[in-house]
Design a protein around this motif. Sequence first.
Motif, PDB file in Angstrom:
ATOM      1  N   VAL A  65       0.775  -1.175   0.041  1.00  0.00           N
ATOM      2  CA  VAL A  65       0.051  -0.120  -0.050  1.00  0.00           C
ATOM      3  C   VAL A  65       0.970   1.188  -0.220  1.00  0.00           C
ATOM      4  N   ARG A  66       1.711   1.249   0.957  1.00  0.00           N
ATOM      5  CA  ARG A  66       2.826   2.396   0.887  1.00  0.00           C
ATOM      6  C   ARG A  66       3.468   2.783  -0.341  1.00  0.00           C
ATOM      7  N   GLU A  67       3.948   1.645  -1.005  1.00  0.00           N
ATOM      8  CA  GLU A  67       4.772   1.666  -2.182  1.00  0.00           C
ATOM      9  C   GLU A  67       3.588   2.092  -3.330  1.00  0.00           C
ATOM     10  N   GLY A  68       2.541   1.577  -3.297  1.00  0.00           N
ATOM     11  CA  GLY A  68       1.392   1.879  -4.373  1.00  0.00           C
ATOM     12  C   GLY A  68       1.163   3.318  -4.267  1.00  0.00           C
ATOM     13  N   LEU A  69       0.950   3.978  -2.988  1.00  0.00           N
ATOM     14  CA  LEU A  69       0.325   5.442  -2.890  1.00  0.00           C
ATOM     15  C   LEU A  69       1.740   6.301  -3.385  1.00  0.00           C
ATOM     16  N   ALA A  70       2.635   5.940  -2.815  1.00  0.00           N
ATOM     17  CA  ALA A  70       4.055   6.754  -3.115  1.00  0.00           C
ATOM     18  C   ALA A  70       4.305   6.935  -4.511  1.00  0.00           C
ATOM     19  N   ALA A  71       4.025   5.833  -5.320  1.00  0.00           N
ATOM     20  CA  ALA A  71       4.115   6.006  -6.747  1.00  0.00           C
ATOM     21  C   ALA A  71       3.000   6.651  -7.698  1.00  0.00           C
ATOM     22  N   SER A  72       1.932   7.045  -6.896  1.00  0.00           N
ATOM     23  CA  SER A  72       0.743   7.815  -7.494  1.00  0.00           C
ATOM     24  C   SER A  72       1.342   8.969  -7.983  1.00  0.00           C
ATOM     25  N   PRO A  73       0.699   9.627  -9.028  1.00  0.00           N
ATOM     26  CA  PRO A  73       0.939  11.033  -9.354  1.00  0.00           C
ATOM     27  C   PRO A  73       0.003  12.013  -8.228  1.00  0.00           C
ATOM     28  N   ASP A  74      -0.766  11.316  -7.539  1.00  0.00           N
ATOM     29  CA  ASP A  74      -1.941  12.478  -6.789  1.00  0.00           C
ATOM     30  C   ASP A  74      -1.048  12.754  -5.624  1.00  0.00           C
ATOM     31  N   VAL A  75      -1.132  14.189  -5.263  1.00  0.00           N
ATOM     32  CA  VAL A  75      -0.414  14.728  -4.190  1.00  0.00           C
ATOM     33  C   VAL A  75      -0.978  14.010  -2.854  1.00  0.00           C
ATOM     34  N   HIS A  76      -2.332  13.594  -2.701  1.00  0.00           N
ATOM     35  CA  HIS A  76      -3.003  13.287  -1.645  1.00  0.00           C
ATOM     36  C   HIS A  76      -2.745  11.935  -1.393  1.00  0.00           C
ATOM     37  N   ASP A  77      -2.491  10.879  -2.150  1.00  0.00           N
ATOM     38  CA  ASP A  77      -1.825   9.792  -2.293  1.00  0.00           C
ATOM     39  C   ASP A  77      -0.649   9.623  -1.553  1.00  0.00           C
ATOM     40  N   GLN A  78       0.353  10.518  -2.232  1.00  0.00           N
ATOM     41  CA  GLN A  78       1.611  10.786  -1.678  1.00  0.00           C
ATOM     42  C   GLN A  78       1.803  11.134  -0.301  1.00  0.00           C
ATOM     43  N   ALA A  79       0.928  12.026   0.227  1.00  0.00           N
ATOM     44  CA  ALA A  79       0.849  12.409   1.364  1.00  0.00           C
ATOM     45  C   ALA A  79       0.368  11.304   2.513  1.00  0.00           C
ATOM     46  N   LEU A  80      -0.399  10.518   2.165  1.00  0.00           N
ATOM     47  CA  LEU A  80      -0.899   9.335   2.853  1.00  0.00           C
ATOM     48  C   LEU A  80       0.438   8.352   2.919  1.00  0.00           C
ATOM     49  N   ALA A  81       0.961   8.050   2.139  1.00  0.00           N
ATOM     50  CA  ALA A  81       2.074   7.194   1.805  1.00  0.00           C
ATOM     51  C   ALA A  81       3.256   7.516   2.790  1.00  0.00           C
ATOM     52  N   HIS A  82       3.373   8.930   2.810  1.00  0.00           N
ATOM     53  CA  HIS A  82       4.409   9.726   3.694  1.00  0.00           C
ATOM     54  C   HIS A  82       4.076   9.181   5.282  1.00  0.00           C
ATOM     55  N   LEU A  83       2.720   9.159   5.620  1.00  0.00           N
ATOM     56  CA  LEU A  83       2.267   8.899   6.945  1.00  0.00           C
ATOM     57  C   LEU A  83       2.665   7.372   7.283  1.00  0.00           C
ATOM     58  N   MET A  84       2.653   6.498   6.316  1.00  0.00           N
ATOM     59  CA  MET A  84       2.932   5.087   6.469  1.00  0.00           C
ATOM     60  C   MET A  84       4.137   4.795   6.736  1.00  0.00           C
ATOM     61  N   ARG A  85       5.296   5.658   6.331  1.00  0.00           N
ATOM     62  CA  ARG A  85       6.538   5.445   6.512  1.00  0.00           C
ATOM     63  C   ARG A  85       6.828   5.305   8.227  1.00  0.00           C
TER      64      ARG A  85
END
Length: 207
Positions: free
Chosen positions: A187-207
């Motif tokens: 999930v973290r890698e999938g969201l981090a690879a998304s072009p959507d900044v909201h997805d990227q922000a959520l991926a950052h919280l999962m680190r």
Amino acid sequence: MYNPNGFAIKDVDELHQQILGTRLAMVITHGAQGLQASHLPLLFRPDEGPNGTLYGHFARANPQWKELQDGAEALVIFAGADAYVSPGFYPSKAEHGKVVPTWNYVAVHAHGTAEVFTDADRLLGLVSSLTDRHEAGRAQPWKVADAPADYIDGMLKAIVGFALPIQRLEGKRKLSQNRSTADIAGVREGLAASPDVHDQALAHLMR
């Protein structure tokens, strides 16, 4: 909110940081006019009261402040990052296929009853503090004192302030904690690879 123990935020500092990091909150009340909601920037004073105190203001023409004046309880929502979680992110999908979509998010809910005020000096202090907070970091910050005093006086007459001591505070971090380590990483890698900044922000919280 529905908040299973594994998702509940127990750390008070983390709850406070989510409040401080939310630029626009949702204030919800229920009274004689039914359910009402307003989106408002708020000040948070964490050292005032056992759970902190929220300060904000309504347009005087907005009838919701009258519900607070009448003693209605308010629910204030501070929404954080959120993202859709595709089953395709889970490595376990290839193993057994028993996966469905979900949504990851962070949110804090504050409950309390408010004191309403219209004192001009107190309102001026509130709007000045709100302005200073959101102008901070600009090369040339605008200040309330930059506007003509008589104009500001007139604007203050058009708003109603409130102070809301938080009586109950709860938070939720739904970040795939109920999944396997491999699925969480997916999930973290999938969201981090998304072009959507909201997805990227959520991926950052999962680190």
